[in-house]
Enzyme design. Sequence first.
Site, short mmCIF file in Angstrom:
data_model
loop_
_atom_site.label_atom_id
_atom_site.label_comp_id
_atom_site.label_asym_id
_atom_site.label_seq_id
_atom_site.Cartn_x
_atom_site.Cartn_y
_atom_site.Cartn_z
N ALA A 94 39.53 -24.73 22.12
CA ALA A 94 39.49 -23.53 21.28
C ALA A 94 39.14 -22.32 22.12
CB ALA A 94 38.48 -23.74 20.15
N SER A 95 38.92 -21.20 21.46
CA SER A 95 38.71 -19.94 22.18
C SER A 95 37.41 -19.92 22.95
CB SER A 95 38.74 -18.78 21.19
OG SER A 95 37.79 -18.99 20.15
N ASP A 131 34.76 -19.22 8.72
CA ASP A 131 35.95 -19.46 9.55
C ASP A 131 36.62 -20.78 9.15
OD1 ASP A 131 37.77 -18.89 11.55
OD2 ASP A 131 36.59 -19.81 13.14
#
Length: 567
Positions: free
Chosen positions: A144-145, A298
Amino acid sequence: MVLLARQLGPELRHYDAKAIARYYRSRPLLLIGRALTIAWMLGTFWLRLRLDARRGLENPHRNTRARELREILTHLGPTFIKVGQALSTRPDLVRRDFLEELVKLQDQLPPFDNHRAWATIQQELGRPVREIYHEISPQPVAAASLGQVYRAVLKTGDTVAVKVQRPQLVPRLTLDLCLMRWAAGAFGKLLPLNLGHDLRAIVDEFGNKLFEEIDYLNEGRNAEKFAANFRDDPTVKVPSIFWRYSSRRVLTLEWIDGYKLTDTEQIRAANLDENALVEIGVVAGLRQLLEHGFFHADPHPGNLFAMPDGRVAYVDFGMMDQLDEPTKETLASAIVHLVNRDYLNVALDFITLGFLTPEVQVEAVVPALERAFDNALGESVRDFNFKSITDDFSVLMYDYPFRIPAKFALIIRSLVTQEGLALSLNPDFKIVEVAYPYVTRRLLQGESSEMRRRLVEVLFKNGKFQWQRLENMLAIARMSSSSSQASFDLLPTARLGLQYLLSDEGRYLRHQVVLALVEDDRLHTEEVGRLWELVKDDLAPRRLMDYALASLRELSTESAIKTAAVS
């Protein structure tokens, strides 16, 4: 960049716009170099789009341009990836072909080198990887980021997910946030939106959430709080945290076997009920907002899984937020006012929530709300959808004094994302079909004095009792489309209502009910008859007797306790 950590010191644990600005103000070359990189990559992409439009090549190049945008955001790093993730949940702002590519930013990113991950684990946990895990996947199972995840088995035999943070995150994030904040101040007023406050406030909110998200100890605490809120809900699963193997940059949690909520083929192959999964997700989201006040900000497809036993599992608790009690109660009544098309009270709710300033002339705003929400609601409540709301509100915010409070940007994102997830499983899904029965039950159950006051506001309009509204609320509250939302039991609610009516707090309502029965110089026997037809099954003599006896026993116990306490 090491100097950044030394200079800002403890402030790096939390987002501090002023401290970050001070640091980069004395290092303009870093800002200029990064700004040029961003401007070049995004500027040349925009030029390619314009050339496609001029040459009539938009359709043939759509997929190529969408892929290029995803690659540019990935190349620009974690901050821009997070922006892309946020846009991937906004079909009202991003066209479909771009949306499909941006969704890949949620968990289809290039991983960083294993050696750097092992070094982080050893540095954070104080032991080499081979001493901690019996086995660990040779490659990350997801990237992921802000980090990547490995599947591992501890020496204890527990199967776990090991989340390791990307290296040098703080320098990358602070540089980009500094530039974004400057751009928001310089160009924010040029945007065709009346945000009601400085656009930098939104950047600051984004920065605060990013810094909370990169503190894995904070994420672990969030997960345990979230699990405690849903401890009595058998439909929701939250992974356990292994604190002995966790730190600020490494998080070890229970491994979840499941399918992404967007993976409809695997969900169908597992013979899972898609509609039940949709309802579990939506009701869980409503409970977070209106009951617990602590919500997952999120909920993208990479963070929610359908488990083989039919439960929905939440993972990744880095981005969470909290609502206070008055906000939760106002949201609940606003939904009921909206569905009842009571736009004057919707406007008043918007003032309380901060979408309108207290000085606004409410009467001038009501016609605009009617146009926007009538379009979103369609001919019936079933036609309501958040995409229509966001489309119409972008126009309203330009023409009227609406604004988006920073906290509600996350709530809106959460709601739109949940609606998008639900639609991916069931294209005919209508969020109000689940949301309104839940909110109606919350109001009718009147667990707090404020909720009871909200119910009174809903049932009386211009001093007149709304018989049809109460009838609709009771009918809707008793709807139960699946096991995930328990059917409405009238008796406990009736008991609470009776206690309220007989209390000092309910004196006004007693008076109003008597007036309602003889309103317009006639006895409202027809309305009472319709209500009786709705509730008579719940108020069968045998059930009433059993419930009365149980209540008497409870009352006797309470009286005995009070008597003993006094003596």
